[in-house]
Design a protein around this motif. Sequence first.
Motif, PDB file in Angstrom:
ATOM      1  N   ALA A  31       0.680  -1.219  -0.022  1.00 35.28           N
ATOM      2  CA  ALA A  31      -0.045   0.088  -0.179  1.00 35.28           C
ATOM      3  C   ALA A  31       0.977   1.359   0.028  1.00 35.28           C
ATOM      4  CB  ALA A  31      -1.119   0.039   1.229  1.00 35.28           C
ATOM      5  N   LEU A  32       2.009   1.229   0.757  1.00 38.13           N
ATOM      6  CA  LEU A  32       2.822   2.386   1.099  1.00 38.13           C
ATOM      7  C   LEU A  32       3.554   2.425  -0.516  1.00 38.13           C
ATOM      8  CD1 LEU A  32       4.234   4.394   2.457  1.00 38.13           C
ATOM      9  CD2 LEU A  32       5.767   2.884   3.167  1.00 38.13           C
ATOM     10  N   ALA A  33       3.948   1.515  -1.351  1.00 35.70           N
ATOM     11  CA  ALA A  33       4.560   1.729  -2.310  1.00 35.70           C
ATOM     12  C   ALA A  33       3.587   1.967  -3.591  1.00 35.70           C
ATOM     13  CB  ALA A  33       4.989   0.077  -2.948  1.00 35.70           C
ATOM     14  N   VAL A  34       2.310   1.626  -3.645  1.00 35.82           N
ATOM     15  CA  VAL A  34       1.322   2.216  -4.503  1.00 35.82           C
ATOM     16  C   VAL A  34       1.072   3.550  -4.412  1.00 35.82           C
ATOM     17  CG1 VAL A  34      -1.193   2.134  -4.919  1.00 35.82           C
ATOM     18  CG2 VAL A  34       0.115  -0.092  -4.758  1.00 35.82           C
ATOM     19  N   LEU A  35       1.106   4.088  -3.120  1.00 33.16           N
ATOM     20  CA  LEU A  35       0.724   5.635  -2.745  1.00 33.16           C
ATOM     21  C   LEU A  35       1.769   6.448  -2.964  1.00 33.16           C
ATOM     22  CD1 LEU A  35      -1.112   5.522   0.654  1.00 33.16           C
ATOM     23  CD2 LEU A  35      -2.137   6.382  -1.451  1.00 33.16           C
ATOM     24  N   ALA A  36       3.063   5.860  -2.812  1.00 34.47           N
ATOM     25  CA  ALA A  36       4.377   6.549  -3.158  1.00 34.47           C
ATOM     26  C   ALA A  36       4.461   6.631  -4.699  1.00 34.47           C
ATOM     27  CB  ALA A  36       5.531   5.737  -2.613  1.00 34.47           C
ATOM     28  N   GLY A  37       4.123   5.580  -5.589  1.00 35.83           N
ATOM     29  CA  GLY A  37       4.075   5.619  -6.934  1.00 35.83           C
ATOM     30  C   GLY A  37       3.041   6.694  -7.520  1.00 35.83           C
ATOM     31  N   TRP A  38       1.865   6.872  -6.792  1.00 43.44           N
ATOM     32  CA  TRP A  38       0.980   7.810  -7.282  1.00 43.44           C
ATOM     33  C   TRP A  38       1.429   9.267  -7.124  1.00 43.44           C
ATOM     34  CZ3 TRP A  38      -3.295   7.487 -10.466  1.00 43.44           C
ATOM     35  CH2 TRP A  38      -4.021   6.374 -10.528  1.00 43.44           C
ATOM     36  N   ALA A  39       1.847   9.303  -5.944  1.00 39.99           N
ATOM     37  CA  ALA A  39       2.627  10.790  -5.606  1.00 39.99           C
ATOM     38  C   ALA A  39       3.785  11.066  -6.426  1.00 39.99           C
ATOM     39  CB  ALA A  39       3.071  10.466  -4.271  1.00 39.99           C
ATOM     40  N   GLY A  40       4.655  10.163  -6.857  1.00 34.76           N
ATOM     41  CA  GLY A  40       5.677  10.336  -7.648  1.00 34.76           C
ATOM     42  C   GLY A  40       5.105  10.436  -9.163  1.00 34.76           C
ATOM     43  N   ALA A  41       4.149   9.801  -9.675  1.00 30.80           N
ATOM     44  CA  ALA A  41       3.716  10.194 -10.853  1.00 30.80           C
ATOM     45  C   ALA A  41       2.932  11.538 -11.067  1.00 30.80           C
ATOM     46  CB  ALA A  41       2.381   8.945 -11.367  1.00 30.80           C
ATOM     47  N   GLY A  42       2.272  11.889 -10.074  1.00 35.25           N
ATOM     48  CA  GLY A  42       1.869  13.185 -10.099  1.00 35.25           C
ATOM     49  C   GLY A  42       2.745  14.424  -9.987  1.00 35.25           C
ATOM     50  N   LEU A  43       3.910  14.044  -9.382  1.00 38.71           N
ATOM     51  CA  LEU A  43       4.700  15.127  -9.353  1.00 38.71           C
ATOM     52  C   LEU A  43       5.673  15.324 -10.780  1.00 38.71           C
ATOM     53  CD1 LEU A  43       6.744  14.834  -5.808  1.00 38.71           C
ATOM     54  CD2 LEU A  43       5.153  16.600  -6.695  1.00 38.71           C
ATOM     55  N   GLY A  44       5.678  13.987 -11.169  1.00 27.26           N
ATOM     56  CA  GLY A  44       6.275  13.825 -12.329  1.00 27.26           C
ATOM     57  C   GLY A  44       5.523  14.590 -13.703  1.00 27.26           C
ATOM     58  N   VAL A  45       4.280  14.222 -13.625  1.00 22.39           N
ATOM     59  CA  VAL A  45       3.418  15.178 -14.620  1.00 22.39           C
ATOM     60  C   VAL A  45       3.321  16.852 -14.254  1.00 22.39           C
ATOM     61  CG1 VAL A  45       1.060  15.366 -15.394  1.00 22.39           C
ATOM     62  CG2 VAL A  45       1.847  13.153 -14.797  1.00 22.39           C
ATOM     63  N   GLY A  46       3.392  16.913 -13.006  1.00 20.68           N
ATOM     64  CA  GLY A  46       3.408  18.491 -12.685  1.00 20.68           C
ATOM     65  C   GLY A  46       4.602  19.064 -13.141  1.00 20.68           C
ATOM     66  N   TYR A  47       5.724  18.362 -12.824  1.00 18.60           N
ATOM     67  CA  TYR A  47       6.954  18.853 -13.094  1.00 18.60           C
ATOM     68  C   TYR A  47       7.149  19.159 -14.855  1.00 18.60           C
ATOM     69  CZ  TYR A  47      11.823  19.553 -14.153  1.00 18.60           C
ATOM     70  OH  TYR A  47      13.039  19.943 -14.813  1.00 18.60           O
ATOM     71  N   LEU A  48       6.723  18.025 -15.399  1.00 17.74           N
ATOM     72  CA  LEU A  48       6.588  18.476 -17.049  1.00 17.74           C
ATOM     73  C   LEU A  48       5.910  19.634 -17.528  1.00 17.74           C
ATOM     74  CD1 LEU A  48       6.573  14.684 -18.206  1.00 17.74           C
ATOM     75  CD2 LEU A  48       8.699  15.881 -18.251  1.00 17.74           C
ATOM     76  N   ALA A  49       4.832  19.631 -16.972  1.00 20.63           N
ATOM     77  CA  ALA A  49       3.979  20.860 -17.161  1.00 20.63           C
ATOM     78  C   ALA A  49       4.517  22.203 -16.856  1.00 20.63           C
ATOM     79  CB  ALA A  49       2.620  20.939 -16.648  1.00 20.63           C
ATOM     80  N   LEU A  50       5.296  22.224 -15.757  1.00 20.21           N
ATOM     81  CA  LEU A  50       5.845  23.442 -15.448  1.00 20.21           C
ATOM     82  C   LEU A  50       7.069  23.767 -16.238  1.00 20.21           C
ATOM     83  CD1 LEU A  50       5.868  23.424 -11.378  1.00 20.21           C
ATOM     84  CD2 LEU A  50       4.853  25.146 -12.899  1.00 20.21           C
ATOM     85  N   ARG A  51       7.610  22.648 -16.575  1.00 19.88           N
ATOM     86  CA  ARG A  51       9.032  22.801 -17.265  1.00 19.88           C
ATOM     87  C   ARG A  51       8.917  22.974 -18.673  1.00 19.88           C
ATOM     88  NH1 ARG A  51      12.907  23.526 -19.446  1.00 19.88           N
ATOM     89  NH2 ARG A  51      15.161  22.851 -19.397  1.00 19.88           N
ATOM     90  N   TYR A  52       8.018  22.665 -19.500  1.00 19.31           N
ATOM     91  CA  TYR A  52       7.873  22.800 -20.777  1.00 19.31           C
ATOM     92  C   TYR A  52       6.565  23.633 -21.123  1.00 19.31           C
ATOM     93  CZ  TYR A  52      11.627  19.143 -20.612  1.00 19.31           C
ATOM     94  OH  TYR A  52      12.791  18.423 -20.394  1.00 19.31           O
TER      95      TYR A  52
END
Length: 272
Positions: free
Chosen positions: A248-269
């Motif tokens: 469960a912790l790994a799943v939540l961490a994965g979702w958090a990482g995915a959200g940050l990744g998408v957010g970063y790409l939007a901010l960066r490009y």
Amino acid sequence: MSSTRTAPAPGRLPAMTSERGRAHRWGSAIAFEWTKLTGVRSTLWLVLAGTLLTLGGTLLIGASARASGENGFATAAPAPLFAVQTISFTQVAVLLVAVFAFTAEYSNGSIRTTLLSVPGRGRVLIAKSVVLAAMSVVIGSALVLLGTLAASAAAAEYGTFTGAQLGHAVLGTAVSLALTSVFVLGVAAALRSTAGTILTMFVVLYALSSVLPIFGQGWLTDLGAYLPGTAAGVLVTDAADPYGSATALAVLAGWAGAGLGVGYLALRYRDV
């Protein structure tokens, strides 16, 4: 008697200065985001609303468990469980803070000031995440403690609990709320829209887990087990089904990482 001086190693002072400069920049970025997040009234009102809803919900559930138990129904449960059942819904108030952390700045144009003050897009996103996660840990822990006290008082002997049960509920709620908030923050950075982010949040956290099994496809049902809402439920209740707390912790961490990744790409490009 002569004394000798050891010359500093070449490059050491510039390296130390550079490290201190980076630490100062990160500290300033985090302090900047903390000031912004805590300096608006909406944050205070949302936290207050979440607290009142949690207290009201746990009192109601505890009183219901006591009344049912006195009438012969097996409704006894640890008071922390009553608290986390309520918080699974009242957490929306805290998640809205994550939504507004980005979308409010885009709506009023202050995102330009933010990106001028902290030029690194990744640093902005991480600083917001650190502040929001820390706030979520504190709020989540406090809500479980307050909710448990309220539920225990209302349920009486039908809500008895152990210290281990309370500790697990506090830790599970704090961690799950922090990671879920970071996921929502990343979505807000990507979408910019308050309405769009809130809709996405409700679909991913609440609606999909109920809708996917309707189609009768095994793989869709299995997919629903790995949604953040399901993982958060496992983490706060220490359930063994459909998987344990570590997964469960790994799943939540994965979702958090995915959200940050998408957010970063939007901010960066994407242009502001």
